[in-house]
Design an enzyme around this catalytic site. Sequence first.
Site, PDB file in Angstrom:
ATOM      1  N   ASP A  38      50.983 100.359  14.180  1.00  0.00           N
ATOM      2  CA  ASP A  38      50.298  99.932  15.503  1.00  0.00           C
ATOM      3  C   ASP A  38      49.359  98.676  15.001  1.00  0.00           C
ATOM      4  O   ASP A  38      48.865  98.273  14.005  1.00  0.00           O
ATOM      5  CB  ASP A  38      49.518 101.074  16.111  1.00  0.00           C
ATOM      6  CG  ASP A  38      49.614 100.792  17.570  1.00  0.00           C
ATOM      7  OD1 ASP A  38      48.669  99.952  18.090  1.00  0.00           O
ATOM      8  OD2 ASP A  38      50.268 101.784  18.369  1.00  0.00           O
ATOM      9  N   TYR A 157      59.339  92.843  32.772  1.00  0.00           N
ATOM     10  CA  TYR A 157      59.229  94.248  31.867  1.00  0.00           C
ATOM     11  C   TYR A 157      60.711  94.809  31.904  1.00  0.00           C
ATOM     12  O   TYR A 157      61.502  95.109  30.902  1.00  0.00           O
ATOM     13  CB  TYR A 157      58.250  94.965  32.771  1.00  0.00           C
ATOM     14  CG  TYR A 157      58.165  96.742  31.768  1.00  0.00           C
ATOM     15  CD1 TYR A 157      57.527  96.631  30.634  1.00  0.00           C
ATOM     16  CD2 TYR A 157      58.706  97.702  32.434  1.00  0.00           C
ATOM     17  CE1 TYR A 157      57.465  97.739  30.065  1.00  0.00           C
ATOM     18  CE2 TYR A 157      58.646  98.817  31.987  1.00  0.00           C
ATOM     19  CZ  TYR A 157      58.138  99.147  30.594  1.00  0.00           C
ATOM     20  OH  TYR A 157      57.965 100.161  30.146  1.00  0.00           O
TER      21      TYR A 157
HETATM   22  N1  LIG Z   1      54.230 105.399  30.000  1.00  0.00           N
HETATM   23  C1  LIG Z   1      55.051 105.134  30.895  1.00  0.00           C
HETATM   24  O1  LIG Z   1      55.176 105.330  31.956  1.00  0.00           O
HETATM   25  C2  LIG Z   1      56.475 104.448  30.098  1.00  0.00           C
HETATM   26  C3  LIG Z   1      57.649 104.571  31.006  1.00  0.00           C
HETATM   27  C4  LIG Z   1      58.631 104.087  30.442  1.00  0.00           C
HETATM   28  C5  LIG Z   1      58.712 103.396  29.258  1.00  0.00           C
HETATM   29  N2  LIG Z   1      57.726 103.290  28.609  1.00  0.00           N
HETATM   30  C6  LIG Z   1      57.622 102.698  27.137  1.00  0.00           C
HETATM   31  O2  LIG Z   1      57.110 103.515  26.130  1.00  0.00           O
HETATM   32  C7  LIG Z   1      56.484 103.094  25.028  1.00  0.00           C
HETATM   33  C8  LIG Z   1      55.241 103.428  24.748  1.00  0.00           C
HETATM   34  O3  LIG Z   1      54.322 103.260  25.840  1.00  0.00           O
HETATM   35  P1  LIG Z   1      52.978 104.137  26.191  1.00  0.00           P
HETATM   36  O4  LIG Z   1      53.209 104.596  27.722  1.00  0.00           O
HETATM   37  O5  LIG Z   1      52.798 105.119  25.256  1.00  0.00           O
HETATM   38  O6  LIG Z   1      51.891 102.997  25.983  1.00  0.00           O
HETATM   39  P2  LIG Z   1      50.466 102.854  25.432  1.00  0.00           P
HETATM   40  O7  LIG Z   1      49.954 101.724  25.740  1.00  0.00           O
HETATM   41  O8  LIG Z   1      49.898 104.265  25.425  1.00  0.00           O
HETATM   42  O9  LIG Z   1      50.945 102.789  23.765  1.00  0.00           O
HETATM   43  C9  LIG Z   1      51.718 101.631  23.564  1.00  0.00           C
HETATM   44  C10 LIG Z   1      51.364 101.153  21.970  1.00  0.00           C
HETATM   45  O10 LIG Z   1      51.868 100.286  21.521  1.00  0.00           O
HETATM   46  C11 LIG Z   1      50.988  99.471  20.739  1.00  0.00           C
HETATM   47  N3  LIG Z   1      51.119  97.996  20.941  1.00  0.00           N
HETATM   48  C12 LIG Z   1      51.150  96.971  21.812  1.00  0.00           C
HETATM   49  N4  LIG Z   1      51.514  95.758  21.313  1.00  0.00           N
HETATM   50  C13 LIG Z   1      52.062  95.955  20.141  1.00  0.00           C
HETATM   51  C14 LIG Z   1      52.421  94.941  18.882  1.00  0.00           C
HETATM   52  N5  LIG Z   1      52.440  94.015  19.219  1.00  0.00           N
HETATM   53  N6  LIG Z   1      52.767  95.607  17.764  1.00  0.00           N
HETATM   54  C15 LIG Z   1      52.581  96.866  17.524  1.00  0.00           C
HETATM   55  N7  LIG Z   1      52.102  97.669  18.438  1.00  0.00           N
HETATM   56  C16 LIG Z   1      51.751  97.407  19.718  1.00  0.00           C
HETATM   57  C17 LIG Z   1      49.668  99.470  21.470  1.00  0.00           C
HETATM   58  O11 LIG Z   1      48.442  99.199  20.733  1.00  0.00           O
HETATM   59  C18 LIG Z   1      49.638 101.073  21.909  1.00  0.00           C
HETATM   60  O12 LIG Z   1      49.020 101.893  20.865  1.00  0.00           O
HETATM   61  C19 LIG Z   1      56.550 101.333  25.473  1.00  0.00           C
HETATM   62  O13 LIG Z   1      57.729 100.903  24.981  1.00  0.00           O
HETATM   63  C20 LIG Z   1      56.692 101.605  26.995  1.00  0.00           C
HETATM   64  O14 LIG Z   1      57.274 100.466  27.637  1.00  0.00           O
HETATM   65  C21 LIG Z   1      56.421 103.955  29.036  1.00  0.00           C
END
Ligand SMILES: NC(=O)c1ccc[n+]([C@@H]2O[C@H](COP(=O)([O-])OP(=O)(O)OC[C@H]3O[C@@H](n4cnc5c(N)ncnc54)[C@H](O)[C@@H]3O)[C@@H](O)[C@H]2O)c1
Length: 272
Positions: A38, A157
């Site tokens: 991360d 997105y």
């Molecule tokens: N939470 C939701 O409702 C949801 C729904 C559909 C899809 N998603 C997808 O699930 C995945 C995880 O999301 P989440 O909800 O846990 O979000 P989150 O923000 O809690 O976690 C995302 C993580 O990605 C890291 N990150 C961001 N940019 C980065 C980079 N350039 N290099 C490395 N790490 C990086 C962040 O520091 C963070 O720790 C994402 O791909 C998101 O699009 C989430």
Amino acid sequence: MAGQVEGKVALVTGGASGIGAAIVELLAQEGAIVVATDIDELNGPELAARLAKAGGKVIFLPQDVTSEERWIEVVGEVGKRYGRLDIMVSNAGIGVGAPSIVDMTLADWRRQTAINLDGVFLSVKHSLPLMRKHGGGSIIMMSSLAGLRGAANLAGYSATKGAVRLFAKSIAMECAQIGDGIRVNSVHPGIIDTPIWGKIPTAATGAGQNAPIDPEERARFATPLGRAGQAIEIAQGVLYLASDASRYVTGTELVIDGGMNAGGVVRTPQAR
Ligand SMILES: NC(=O)c1ccc[n+]([C@@H]2O[C@H](COP(=O)([O-])OP(=O)(O)OC[C@H]3O[C@@H](n4cnc5c(N)ncnc54)[C@H](O)[C@@H]3O)[C@@H](O)[C@H]2O)c1
């Protein structure tokens, strides 16, 4: 009893928070050696230290998924330490909203695409050779319900997540054609209660304004099951795709969304 991914080596991007952190924890509980990466160098090492203290085999490596140079170093480090890679979870992602697509800056479009799509491409490009050396594995790409359906204010997105969905299917076909033993699938979460919702900038002007979206509030009416999902509920699906229980599953999309993709139910405030 052996864990469901006992002895397998896993790499999880975006492993410091939300869904990624839940995946790291569950894979470790189920016996995997987990490399969490991360850009968050505060929560990432903290999580790895907590899980290692509890007996998990977890390490943290700082990584920006948009850097090809860093991908070469990280996969090189995994190869050097463990000699193999069995599970690649390409999970890191961000969401950039815009009131209208005309308000979205090219810089924001490119930043989001660089993380959500280029990062996934690089994960595959650089992990496949190590996975192939040892006869197989499982690649899991984190897409979204927004990769299956349009989402107003989140067009950029959605575009990245839709691309990830078909990228997964194409890599699944490449691996099947070669017969390298690697399965490739995408996961499509609905509204999941993680920190991502507090980070979505609504003004794509570069001002970085945050809209504190409450996922629970949003999910109550939008989701047939009437609530937001939890990160562990996505991690359980990832565990299935990572484990040998899914050995005949490739090129598919696992939707974990409380029913949103199937349709809608009428829910009045009184019915809650
Ligand atoms: N939470 C939701 O409702 C949801 C729904 C559909 C899809 N998603 C997808 O699930 C995945 C995880 O999301 P989440 O909800 O846990 O979000 P989150 O923000 O809690 O976690 C995302 C993580 O990605 C890291 N990150 C961001 N940019 C980065 C980079 N350039 N290099 C490395 N790490 C990086 C962040 O520091 C963070 O720790 C994402 O791909 C998101 O699009 C989430």
